[in-house]
Design an enzyme around this catalytic site. Structure first.
Site, mmCIF file in Angstrom:
data_model
loop_
_atom_site.group_PDB
_atom_site.id
_atom_site.type_symbol
_atom_site.label_atom_id
_atom_site.label_comp_id
_atom_site.label_asym_id
_atom_site.label_seq_id
_atom_site.Cartn_x
_atom_site.Cartn_y
_atom_site.Cartn_z
ATOM 1 N N TRP A 105 0.817 -1.215 0.000
ATOM 2 C CA TRP A 105 0.000 0.000 0.000
ATOM 3 C C TRP A 105 0.853 1.268 0.000
ATOM 4 O O TRP A 105 0.536 2.234 -0.715
ATOM 5 C CB TRP A 105 -0.953 -0.015 1.189
ATOM 6 C CG TRP A 105 -1.875 -1.191 1.135
ATOM 7 C CD1 TRP A 105 -1.992 -2.192 2.053
ATOM 8 C CD2 TRP A 105 -2.800 -1.528 0.077
ATOM 9 N NE1 TRP A 105 -2.925 -3.113 1.644
ATOM 10 C CE2 TRP A 105 -3.432 -2.736 0.439
ATOM 11 C CE3 TRP A 105 -3.144 -0.911 -1.128
ATOM 12 C CZ2 TRP A 105 -4.392 -3.345 -0.369
ATOM 13 C CZ3 TRP A 105 -4.105 -1.523 -1.940
ATOM 14 C CH2 TRP A 105 -4.713 -2.715 -1.552
ATOM 15 N N ASP A 171 -1.435 6.440 6.905
ATOM 16 C CA ASP A 171 -2.521 5.628 6.355
ATOM 17 C C ASP A 171 -2.964 4.686 7.468
ATOM 18 O O ASP A 171 -2.276 3.721 7.789
ATOM 19 C CB ASP A 171 -2.023 4.843 5.138
ATOM 20 C CG ASP A 171 -3.091 3.910 4.564
ATOM 21 O OD1 ASP A 171 -4.161 3.772 5.185
ATOM 22 O OD2 ASP A 171 -2.835 3.322 3.500
ATOM 23 N N LYS A 184 -12.135 -2.681 11.858
ATOM 24 C CA LYS A 184 -11.507 -1.966 10.751
ATOM 25 C C LYS A 184 -12.568 -1.217 9.961
ATOM 26 O O LYS A 184 -12.458 -0.031 9.728
ATOM 27 C CB LYS A 184 -10.794 -2.935 9.822
ATOM 28 C CG LYS A 184 -10.261 -2.224 8.578
ATOM 29 C CD LYS A 184 -9.991 -3.166 7.460
ATOM 30 C CE LYS A 184 -9.663 -2.374 6.208
ATOM 31 N NZ LYS A 184 -9.461 -3.233 5.059
#
Length: 336
Positions: A105, A171, A184
């Site tokens: 990511w 992030d 999450k």
């Protein structure tokens, strides 16, 4: 290995949400607050939606204790859109940025940033976590970017990195991050929560689209254009559910450990092995789905098996998965 339990969702992306929230959504879907209309049919500038939008922002601020000098924004475009929004809004300060590239990511984020300015990256070999003492940081960088948890690569920062007075961009969208250290997913796909310090606003590049311009979105209270109203609506309900159940601190105490007993330790070793058998993995997913256990297949880029244990997942859910995994290993694993 038959079972009659309801579906168990171990997804890592769109994931399980609290049943209580889903039931409330179901009850209100055809007529929101007795208006005779579904929320998805209403104007995004109606008093009903504006209240949802305001309450969602207030809930984020309260749950995370967000200081008053930070803006809370609801954006569209997912993580990939935000990869572009960050340099478009922040890199213009000095024309450069630092990226801690520790996995899939952050690598995608750095690749996006390269379109808008200069950046340096601190790489790792994806086997050893990068020691901060080995990083070469630019003191004139507009910001230092890092991904708290690389879900594809299995790398999580043990602590917040030291950016040495350079603005830090994190992030926090993955498991065990931010409020996501509880569940999450705080709603369906379609909305991204951005929290940005006010003094960092006002520096967007001229080419930055208005829908990604943090300053403009803040001014418009996240309703520059038609937002993903349903996603914000469900998110607000999940946030209220978290508050009702004790807040972030209470959620953290309920996180299902990955090492409950010797059986889980054994099975996670089996699932996380690097010498996976693709045909056996396919069989595992097939057998699991017969038991209504879904989304156990690993990320498309790495394969394997992945079970995400977010807060909506109960201990009994995990125990059922463990039981199946032990039985599967007995049936298909190496024979003594």
């Amino acid at each position: 290995m038959g079972s009659s339990q309801s579906a168990l969702n171990f997804g890592a992306g769109p994931a399980k949400l609290p049943s209580e929230v889903l039931y409330d959504v179901q009850q209100e879907f055809l007529s929101y607050k007795n208006t005779g209309m579904s929320l998805i049919e209403m104007s995004h500038r109606s008093k009903e939606y504006m209240e949802i939008n305001d309450n969602a922002e207030k809930a984020v601020r309260e749950l995370l204790k967000v200081p008053s000098n930070y803006k809370i924004l609801f954006l569209q475009g997912g993580g990939c859109g935000t990869f572009a929004a960050i340099p478009l809004n922040l890199m213009n300060r000095t024309g450069s940025a630092d990226y801690a590239v520790t996995g899939t990511w952050s690598a995608k984020a750095a690749k996006e940033a390269a379109k808008y300015g200069k950046y340096s990256q601190n790489l790792r070999d994806r086997e050893v976590f990068p020691d901060e003492s080995t990083w070469t940081l630019n003191p004139n960088a507009s910001y230092l970017y890092y991904c708290d948890n690389e879900t594809v690569d299995g790398v999580e920062f043990p602590k917040i990195p030291n950016s040495h007075d350079v603005p830090l961009v994190a992030d926090m969208s993955s498991i065990r991050c931010y409020i996501w250290r509880c569940p999450k997913n705080i709603g369906p796909s379609g909305v991204v929560v951005v929290i940005v310090r006010e003094d960092l606003l006002g520096n967007a590049m001229k080419v930055c689209p208005s829908v990604l311009d943090f300053t403009h979105v803040a001014k418009e209270k996240s309703i520059h254009n038609t937002p993903s109203t349903f996603s914000v609506y469900v998110m607000e309900k999940v946030l209220q559910w978290i508050k009702k159940n004790g807040g972030v601190a209470a959620m953290q105490t309920q996180i299902v450990p990955l090492t409950i007993g010797s059986e889980v330790g054994l099975i996670y070793h089996f699932v996380g092995g690097k010498n996976g058998n693709e045909s056996l993995e396919a069989k595992f997913v097939e057998e699991a789905e017969k038991l209504k256990m879904y989304q156990l297949k690993g990320h498309r880029s790495v394969g394997g098996i992945r079970a995400s244990l977010y807060n909506a997942i109960t201990v009994s859910d995990v125990e059922l998965l463990v039981k199946f995994m032990v039985e599967f290993q007995k049936q298909y694993g190496p024979k003594p």
